[in-house]
Scaffold this motif. Structure first.
Motif, mmCIF file in Angstrom:
data_model
loop_
_atom_site.group_PDB
_atom_site.id
_atom_site.type_symbol
_atom_site.label_atom_id
_atom_site.label_comp_id
_atom_site.label_asym_id
_atom_site.label_seq_id
_atom_site.Cartn_x
_atom_site.Cartn_y
_atom_site.Cartn_z
ATOM 1 N N ALA A 185 0.829 -1.207 0.000
ATOM 2 C CA ALA A 185 0.000 0.000 0.000
ATOM 3 C C ALA A 185 0.861 1.254 0.000
ATOM 4 O O ALA A 185 0.552 2.236 -0.691
ATOM 5 N N LEU A 186 1.959 1.230 0.745
ATOM 6 C CA LEU A 186 2.869 2.376 0.749
ATOM 7 C C LEU A 186 3.516 2.551 -0.623
ATOM 8 O O LEU A 186 3.659 3.682 -1.114
ATOM 9 N N GLN A 187 3.884 1.466 -1.254
ATOM 10 C CA GLN A 187 4.453 1.559 -2.599
ATOM 11 C C GLN A 187 3.450 2.167 -3.574
ATOM 12 O O GLN A 187 3.822 2.963 -4.441
ATOM 13 N N ALA A 188 2.174 1.801 -3.426
ATOM 14 C CA ALA A 188 1.138 2.359 -4.293
ATOM 15 C C ALA A 188 1.038 3.870 -4.107
ATOM 16 O O ALA A 188 0.883 4.613 -5.086
ATOM 17 N N ILE A 189 1.137 4.318 -2.883
ATOM 18 C CA ILE A 189 1.097 5.756 -2.608
ATOM 19 C C ILE A 189 2.310 6.444 -3.222
ATOM 20 O O ILE A 189 2.192 7.450 -3.943
ATOM 21 N N ASN A 190 3.495 5.912 -2.930
ATOM 22 C CA ASN A 190 4.722 6.563 -3.402
ATOM 23 C C ASN A 190 4.816 6.618 -4.923
ATOM 24 O O ASN A 190 5.340 7.578 -5.496
ATOM 25 N N SER A 191 4.279 5.605 -5.583
ATOM 26 C CA SER A 191 4.352 5.585 -7.053
ATOM 27 C C SER A 191 3.444 6.640 -7.683
ATOM 28 O O SER A 191 3.603 6.969 -8.851
ATOM 29 N N SER A 192 2.490 7.170 -6.889
ATOM 30 C CA SER A 192 1.566 8.168 -7.434
ATOM 31 C C SER A 192 1.891 9.590 -6.988
ATOM 32 O O SER A 192 1.196 10.533 -7.367
ATOM 33 N N LEU A 193 2.955 9.764 -6.204
ATOM 34 C CA LEU A 193 3.310 11.107 -5.750
ATOM 35 C C LEU A 193 3.839 11.948 -6.913
ATOM 36 O O LEU A 193 4.555 11.436 -7.779
ATOM 37 N N PRO A 194 3.496 13.224 -6.944
ATOM 38 C CA PRO A 194 4.015 14.091 -8.010
ATOM 39 C C PRO A 194 5.546 14.178 -7.965
ATOM 40 O O PRO A 194 6.162 14.015 -6.905
ATOM 41 N N GLU A 195 6.125 14.426 -9.110
ATOM 42 C CA GLU A 195 7.579 14.560 -9.183
ATOM 43 C C GLU A 195 8.036 15.703 -8.292
ATOM 44 O O GLU A 195 7.412 16.766 -8.228
ATOM 45 N N GLY A 196 9.107 15.455 -7.575
ATOM 46 C CA GLY A 196 9.652 16.475 -6.682
ATOM 47 C C GLY A 196 9.190 16.341 -5.241
ATOM 48 O O GLY A 196 9.764 16.969 -4.348
ATOM 49 N N ILE A 197 8.137 15.538 -5.000
ATOM 50 C CA ILE A 197 7.656 15.314 -3.635
ATOM 51 C C ILE A 197 8.438 14.139 -3.041
ATOM 52 O O ILE A 197 8.508 13.069 -3.645
ATOM 53 N N PRO A 198 9.055 14.311 -1.864
ATOM 54 C CA PRO A 198 9.843 13.220 -1.282
ATOM 55 C C PRO A 198 8.985 11.977 -1.018
ATOM 56 O O PRO A 198 7.818 12.092 -0.628
ATOM 57 N N LYS A 199 9.563 10.817 -1.249
ATOM 58 C CA LYS A 199 8.855 9.574 -0.989
ATOM 59 C C LYS A 199 8.547 9.467 0.515
ATOM 60 O O LYS A 199 9.300 9.937 1.361
ATOM 61 N N ILE A 200 7.428 8.825 0.805
ATOM 62 C CA ILE A 200 7.007 8.640 2.193
ATOM 63 C C ILE A 200 7.689 7.400 2.756
ATOM 64 O O ILE A 200 7.768 6.353 2.101
ATOM 65 N N THR A 201 8.204 7.495 3.955
ATOM 66 C CA THR A 201 8.867 6.371 4.606
ATOM 67 C C THR A 201 7.893 5.634 5.524
ATOM 68 O O THR A 201 6.874 6.190 5.944
ATOM 69 N N PRO A 202 8.190 4.384 5.877
ATOM 70 C CA PRO A 202 7.323 3.670 6.822
ATOM 71 C C PRO A 202 7.129 4.423 8.136
ATOM 72 O O PRO A 202 6.050 4.378 8.730
#
Length: 298
Positions: A185-202
C-alpha cells in the motif's frame, strides 16, 4: 514477497523517548470491522448456520482467534470448536450463501466518513498533503459485495482506487501478520506522488486496524499504529493491550521478531472509535473551514 528500501525505514526501536517521531504523511486503513461493520455481519452469518445445526453462537473467545486471518472460519480453530455435523465444504458453501445475503447490508462505522474527508483536505506540519490507502484482506468479490450499498461505496471511494490493495492481489505473498500488504500500500502511494515530492517512509505512516494481527502487520512494516477494536475483542484482550500495541501477542508466530515493537515504545495506541480523531498528536493539520456534510445529511 514485498520488499521495501530499509534505508527509508526507522532504526531499531529501543524504548520511549529514543527517537523523535516525524509528522504522519500517510494513513493506511484496514477495512473489515474498522471502516465498515462487517465483524458483526460475519458473526451473524456464522450464527445462522450454527443455529441451523443446533450449535451455540460463536463466542468472542473463538472469534478473537479468527479475526484478520483469511479463510479462518474454514480452519481447524473454528471447526474444532464448532463440532458441526456437516463437512467443512458444506459449511463454507452455506456460510458463503449467508455472506451474499448480508454483506450488501454493510454500513460505515461512526467517524469513518468524517475522518477520510478530513484527511483528504489535511496536510502535515511541513505543508505536504496527507495520503490515504486501503489494505484489506478481503478479496475483490467480497469487497464488491461489502461496498454495494451506495452510502458505503461513496465512503470507500474517498480512497483513490490506485491506493486500494485487496487480499487477492497477486503481489501479496503472505497475509497479515506479515507486513506485505502494508508495504505494498505504501508503494502504491509513493508511485503516485508528483515529481519532486519526497517519498514517504514507513516511519511517516499510520496504520489503522481493528484486529490484533493487523496491528502486528503494521508494526512489522516499521509503521506506527492505531488499534480500534470491537468492544468484544477489547474485552478478550483486557490486560494485554500493551502486547497488542507492540505486535507481541505471538498469536501466529512467523519469525523475524526483530520487526516487532517494544512495550510502551510510543509508536501505537488504542482508541475506542474513529470519532473525534486526535490529529494534532500525529502532526496532521486539518483546515479550520473543513466542514464536510455526511451522506445522511444530503
Amino acid at each position: 514477497m514485498v520488499t521495501v528500501d530499509q534505508s527509508q525505514g526507522p532504526g531499531p526501536i529501543s524504548g520511549v523517548g529514543s527517537q523523535t517521531l516525524p509528522p504522519i504523511r500517510a494513513c493506511l486503513f484496514d477495512m473489515d470491522g474498522l471502516l465498515i461493520n462487517t465483524e458483526d455481519l460475519y458473526t451473524l452469518c456464522a450464527d445462522i448456520v450454527l443455529t441451523k445445526y443446533g450449535r451455540p453462537h460463536l463466542p468472542w473467545s473463538i472469534k478473537a482467534q479468527l479475526m484478520g486471518v483469511p479463510g479462518s472460519s474454514h480452519g481447524d480453530t473454528f471447526h474444532s470448536w464448532a463440532q458441526l455435523p456437516i463437512s467443512r465444504e458444506q459449511f463454507k458453501e452455506e456460510q458463503t450463501g449467508q455472506h451474499r445475503i448480508h454483506f450488501p447490508e454493510c454500513k460505515p462505522l461512526p467517524g469513518v466518513e468524517k475522518l477520510l474527508k478530513d484527511l483528504k483536505s489535511a496536510h502535515g506540519t511541513q505543508g505536504l498533503s496527507v495520503e490515504i490507502a486501503l489494505a484489506t484482506s478481503s478479496h475483490k468479490a467480497n469487497y464488491e459485495l461489502k461496498t454495494s450499498r451506495p452510502e458505503t461505496k461513496a465512503v470507500l471511494d474517498l480512497i483513490p482506487e490506485e491506493h486500494r490493495v485487496l487480499g487477492d492481489d497477486p503481489r501479496i505473498q503472505r497475509g497479515k501478520p506479515a507486513p506485505d500488504i502494508y508495504l505494498l500500500a505504501l508503494q502504491a502511494i509513493n508511485s503516485s506522488l508528483p515529481e519532486g515530492i519526497p517519498k514517504i517512509t514507513p516511519n511517516e505512516c499510520l496504520v489503522f486496524e481493528d484486529s490484533v494481527l493487523g496491528v502486528e502487520a503494521g508494526r512489522r512494516a516499521g509503521m506506527r499504529a492505531v488499534w480500534v477494536p470491537h468492544p468484544g475483542l477489547a474485552a478478550e484482550y483486557k490486560g494485554k493491550e500493551k502486547e497488542v500495541l507492540a505486535g507481541r501477542t505471538a498469536l501466529y508466530p512467523i519469525g523475524n521478531d526483530e520487526q516487532l515493537g517494544a512495550i510502551d515504545d510510543g509508536r501505537a495506541e488504542q482508541l475506542v472509535s474513529l470519532e473525534n480523531f486526535p490529529y494534532d498528536k500525529f502532526g496532521i493539520v486539518v483546515p479550520q473551514d473543513a466542514n464536510h456534510p455526511t451522506m445522511d445529511s444530503r
